[in-house]
Structure formats: structure tokens, C-alpha cells
Design a protein around this motif. Structure first.
Motif, PDB file in Angstrom:
ATOM      1  N   ILE A 262       0.691  -0.869   0.252  1.00  0.00           N
ATOM      2  CA  ILE A 262       0.141   0.109   0.142  1.00  0.00           C
ATOM      3  C   ILE A 262       1.135   1.293  -0.426  1.00  0.00           C
ATOM      4  CG2 ILE A 262      -2.222   1.844   0.988  1.00  0.00           C
ATOM      5  CD1 ILE A 262      -2.979  -1.407   1.996  1.00  0.00           C
ATOM      6  N   GLY A 263       1.858   1.105   0.973  1.00  0.00           N
ATOM      7  CA  GLY A 263       3.074   2.324   0.604  1.00  0.00           C
ATOM      8  C   GLY A 263       3.528   2.380  -0.616  1.00  0.00           C
ATOM      9  N   ARG A 264       3.569   1.617  -0.774  1.00  0.00           N
ATOM     10  CA  ARG A 264       4.692   1.144  -2.856  1.00  0.00           C
ATOM     11  C   ARG A 264       3.747   2.088  -3.527  1.00  0.00           C
ATOM     12  NH1 ARG A 264       6.085  -3.593  -4.353  1.00  0.00           N
ATOM     13  NH2 ARG A 264       3.380  -3.371  -5.818  1.00  0.00           N
ATOM     14  N   LYS A 265       2.344   2.509  -3.580  1.00  0.00           N
ATOM     15  CA  LYS A 265       1.522   2.952  -4.439  1.00  0.00           C
ATOM     16  C   LYS A 265       1.162   4.089  -3.974  1.00  0.00           C
ATOM     17  CE  LYS A 265      -1.723  -1.095  -5.206  1.00  0.00           C
ATOM     18  NZ  LYS A 265      -2.626  -1.749  -5.270  1.00  0.00           N
ATOM     19  N   ASN A 266       1.220   4.868  -2.778  1.00  0.00           N
ATOM     20  CA  ASN A 266       0.972   5.767  -2.543  1.00  0.00           C
ATOM     21  C   ASN A 266       2.741   6.821  -2.867  1.00  0.00           C
ATOM     22  OD1 ASN A 266      -1.425   5.506  -0.713  1.00  0.00           O
ATOM     23  ND2 ASN A 266      -1.203   4.934   0.477  1.00  0.00           N
ATOM     24  N   TRP A 267       3.773   6.203  -2.447  1.00  0.00           N
ATOM     25  CA  TRP A 267       4.814   6.602  -2.455  1.00  0.00           C
ATOM     26  C   TRP A 267       4.976   7.296  -4.286  1.00  0.00           C
ATOM     27  CZ3 TRP A 267       7.218   2.018   0.355  1.00  0.00           C
ATOM     28  CH2 TRP A 267       6.791   2.052   1.561  1.00  0.00           C
ATOM     29  N   ARG A 268       4.659   6.635  -4.990  1.00  0.00           N
ATOM     30  CA  ARG A 268       4.159   6.878  -6.390  1.00  0.00           C
ATOM     31  C   ARG A 268       4.219   8.089  -6.219  1.00  0.00           C
ATOM     32  NH1 ARG A 268       0.735   2.814  -9.706  1.00  0.00           N
ATOM     33  NH2 ARG A 268      -0.756   3.741  -8.564  1.00  0.00           N
TER      34      ARG A 268
ATOM     35  N   ALA B 123      12.010  15.144  -0.851  1.00  0.00           N
ATOM     36  CA  ALA B 123      11.034  16.241   1.021  1.00  0.00           C
ATOM     37  C   ALA B 123       9.358  15.271   1.072  1.00  0.00           C
ATOM     38  CB  ALA B 123      10.693  17.516   1.278  1.00  0.00           C
ATOM     39  N   GLY B 124       8.816  15.489   0.037  1.00  0.00           N
ATOM     40  CA  GLY B 124       7.554  14.177  -0.051  1.00  0.00           C
ATOM     41  C   GLY B 124       7.667  13.498  -0.019  1.00  0.00           C
TER      42      GLY B 124
ATOM     43  N   ASN C 203       6.239  10.808   3.273  1.00  0.00           N
ATOM     44  CA  ASN C 203       5.189   9.635   2.929  1.00  0.00           C
ATOM     45  C   ASN C 203       6.183   8.374   3.817  1.00  0.00           C
ATOM     46  OD1 ASN C 203       2.965  11.067   1.643  1.00  0.00           O
ATOM     47  ND2 ASN C 203       4.296  10.226   0.086  1.00  0.00           N
ATOM     48  N   VAL C 204       6.691   8.861   4.414  1.00  0.00           N
ATOM     49  CA  VAL C 204       7.724   7.194   4.697  1.00  0.00           C
ATOM     50  C   VAL C 204       7.437   6.523   6.443  1.00  0.00           C
ATOM     51  CG1 VAL C 204       9.965   5.695   4.824  1.00  0.00           C
ATOM     52  CG2 VAL C 204       9.277   6.446   2.718  1.00  0.00           C
ATOM     53  N   LEU C 205       7.890   8.278   6.940  1.00  0.00           N
ATOM     54  CA  LEU C 205       7.099   8.591   8.350  1.00  0.00           C
ATOM     55  C   LEU C 205       5.759   8.078   8.283  1.00  0.00           C
ATOM     56  CD1 LEU C 205      10.179  11.693   8.493  1.00  0.00           C
ATOM     57  CD2 LEU C 205      10.358   9.355   9.016  1.00  0.00           C
TER      58      LEU C 205
END
Length: 82
Positions: free
Chosen positions: A59-65, A71-72, A76-78
Motif C-alpha cells: 500500500i505504501g509503495r502505491k502511495n509513494w509513486r 522531501a514529500g 510519506n515514509v515517515l
């Protein structure tokens, strides 16, 4: 009980592209797995226990795209890691 169910599904009168025909064929294709799971209780009927630990990363990978900047992406990772 599974054998009786298998015979019943096999005799269903659905043919062609009918959704019930697809469901009955899918059921017959999975009968072996159901029998194995019932015979040995250690074998799960699904793979949810294996998928659940990796779900947050996917789910994170999809959001990180959609991170526009470095910086963004860090934000997102944090945010995702809690």
C-alpha cells in the motif's frame, strides 16, 4: 461431505458463459485444496497470514509513486511507518 458437495456441483446444469457455470468450474478446480486443508489442519485454506505482513509495504509503495519531491517521499515514509 466434500465428496457429496463435489458431486452436486459437478451435476449442476449450467453451461456456457453463465456466471454460475464459471463459479461451479472454479469450485471444482479448488476441491483438491479444500480436501488437503480439511485433512491437515496445519494447512490454511488461504494465504492471508502470509499476505498480511507485506500489505503495508504494498500500500505504501502505491502511495509513494505520487511523491512529487524527495522531501514529500520522506514525509510519506515517515507517515506510513507510524
Amino acid at each position: 461431505m466434500v465428496e457429496k458437495f463435489q458431486v452436486w456441483v459437478d451435476k449442476l446444469p449450467f453451461f456456457g458463459k453463465n456466471i454460475l457455470d464459471k463459479v461451479s468450474k472454479n469450485t471444482l478446480n479448488r476441491v483438491h485444496g479444500i480436501k488437503v486443508s480439511l485433512f491437515d489442519g496445519r494447512i490454511g485454506i488461504d494465504n492471508n497470514p502470509a499476505e498480511n505482513p507485506i500489505r503495508p509495504n504494498v500500500i505504501g509503495r502505491k502511495n509513494w509513486r505520487f511523491s512529487v519531491s524527495e522531501a514529500g517521499a520522506k514525509a510519506n515514509v515517515l507517515f506510513e511507518s507510524g
